[in-house]
Design an enzyme around this catalytic site. Structure first.
Site, PDB file in Angstrom:
ATOM      1  N   ASP A   1     -43.049 -32.599  74.120  1.00  0.00           N
ATOM      2  CA  ASP A   1     -41.650 -33.325  74.010  1.00  0.00           C
ATOM      3  C   ASP A   1     -41.263 -33.287  75.796  1.00  0.00           C
ATOM      4  O   ASP A   1     -40.155 -33.352  75.995  1.00  0.00           O
ATOM      5  CB  ASP A   1     -40.759 -32.280  73.497  1.00  0.00           C
TER       6      ASP A   1
ATOM      7  N   ASP B   1     -37.298 -32.514  79.359  1.00  0.00           N
ATOM      8  CA  ASP B   1     -37.951 -31.603  78.532  1.00  0.00           C
ATOM      9  C   ASP B   1     -37.093 -31.464  77.553  1.00  0.00           C
ATOM     10  O   ASP B   1     -35.730 -31.046  77.600  1.00  0.00           O
ATOM     11  CB  ASP B   1     -38.521 -30.393  79.090  1.00  0.00           C
ATOM     12  N   LEU B   2     -37.407 -32.004  76.137  1.00  0.00           N
ATOM     13  CA  LEU B   2     -36.301 -31.626  75.193  1.00  0.00           C
ATOM     14  C   LEU B   2     -36.051 -30.433  74.659  1.00  0.00           C
ATOM     15  O   LEU B   2     -37.062 -29.558  74.482  1.00  0.00           O
ATOM     16  CB  LEU B   2     -36.801 -32.455  73.795  1.00  0.00           C
TER      17      LEU B   2
END
Length: 398
Positions: free
Chosen positions: A305, A262-263
């Protein structure tokens, strides 16, 4: 000529036209075959009639000699009747050959003959010329006893020539029959070859069309299983691929690891700098994640993301750490972006699968818990968990 394969593929109407052409050519082969059979049957009758003319010529000569030289009147009368019968049938058959018409066959039934031409017609004309003096004698003497002796003398003198003419007629009819049959066979063969060529073109066209449709179907299936932005496998495609990987791993008792990514700091970049910049970041990160993966690995964008990397056969803490470090480096290589003091980073949750659990939903759930634990601890960090097969299979819908 057969319709080109490219034309067959180009239009369903042309394909239908090619099929209709094939049917027409196939029917022409059948019609030609029936025509040949009919022609051979007619020629056989004509040849048989020509052969019978030789026999009739001999019968006429023999019966005339008996009628002229028999000492018993009753024998002479019988011979005369036989001559008249043979003579009438001979002339009737000559007329049928000359102009086309009917005569009697060997079984007493009516036979239809077509007028001959070419050399055969010359033989008929010559035979009729030779018989004309005999006909005149019969007419002049009204077929009385006085006619048989001179008629026999004339018939003996011309019988050999008449026999030769009938032999030539028979040979010519046989020759013409063979020639006609060969010509019809050529037509039949050409029609068959055209039909065969057209059929092959149709088969090739249908095969290529089917292949194109399969390729098109596969293309759309690929699109349905791939993320349009990054080109990576999407959620649907990932779960299908993961099921195959884990089924194989279960058969071979193989271990492996799943990385859920997960960004961090992506939402401010997307909201502040705009979606084009956010899309650029996601695409670049997807490319770098794909370059990290091995050929046997499955990389996917689950949405937003959030990314995932499934690595069959991967195990060992040092190996896991090495992969996570490369993922962190990949995020940094996207670009040193920061908005409102929040830099772009990544949180990684790692879940191992072991022979105790090959459930993709359990893997995702375990990796999700590990990822949030890493996110709570900071950024560019990773945590690891082992799957619990008792976890409910509802993680796929999260």
């Amino acid at each position: 000529m057969p319709i080109p394969v490219s034309a067959l593929i180009a239009s369903p109407r042309r394909l239908l036209a090619a099929i209709l052409l094939f049917v027409a050519l196939d029917l022409s082969v059948l019609v030609t075959n029936l025509w040949i059979a009919h022609q051979v049957a007619e020629d056989a009758v004509a040849i048989n009639m020509a052969g019978r003319q030789r026999m009739l010529s001999q019968r006429m000569t023999k019966s005339l000699l008996l009628a002229a030289n028999s000492s018993a009147p009753e024998h002479a009368d019988l011979a005369a009747e036989e001559f008249i019968s043979a003579y009438s049938l001979f002339n009737q058959t000559l007329e049928a050959f000359a102009h086309g018409g009917q005569t009697l066959g060997g079984d007493g039934k009516t036979v239809q003959l077509h007028a001959v031409d070419g050399a055969a017609s010359e033989y008929i004309a010559e035979a009729r010329r030779l018989l004309k003096p005999l006909t005149v004698q019969l007419v002049d003497h009204a077929k009385t006893d006085a006619v048989w002796a001179p008629a026999a003398t004339y018939m003996v003198s011309t019988n050999v020539e008449i026999l030769q003419l009938m032999n030539r007629l028979t040979s010519r009819l046989e020759h013409d029959s063979v020639q006609r049959t060969e010509q019809l066979r050529v037509i039949q063969t050409l029609a068959f070859l055209l039909a065969l060529g057209n059929f092959i073109a149709i088969v090739i066209g249908l095969t290529r069309r089917h292949k194109e449709m399969e390729n098109e179907k596969e293309h759309w299936q690929q699109l349905a299983r791939h993320d349009a932005l990054t080109g990576l496998t999407n959620r649907k495609g990932f779960f299908e691929a993961a099921e195959r990987v884990l089924s194989r791993a279960q058969r071979e008792s193989e271990c492996g690891a799943l990385f859920l990514l997960d960004l961090d700091g992506f939402k401010p970049i997307n909201d502040t700098l705009g979606h084009p910049i956010g899309d650029h970041v996601l695409k670049n990160f997807g490319d770098r994640l794909q370059s990290i993966a091995r050929q046997s690995d499955v990389t996917a964008r689950l949405g937003g993301d959030e990314f995932v990397l499934l690595c069959p056969g991967l195990q060992g803490a040092s190996t896991i750490d090495s992969v996570c470090e490369r993922i962190v480096d990949a995020v940094r290589s996207v670009g040193p972006m920061s908005v409102n003091g929040k830099s772009l980073g990544v949180s990684i949750g790692v879940a191992h699968y072991t022979p105790d659990s090959y459930d993709i939903n359990a893997l995702i759930a375990a990796a999700d818990r590990a990822m949030y634990e890493a996110k709570r601890s900071g950024s560019n960090l990773w945590r690891t968990q082992v799957t619990n097969s008792a976890i409910p299979k509802d993680a796929q819908s999260q």
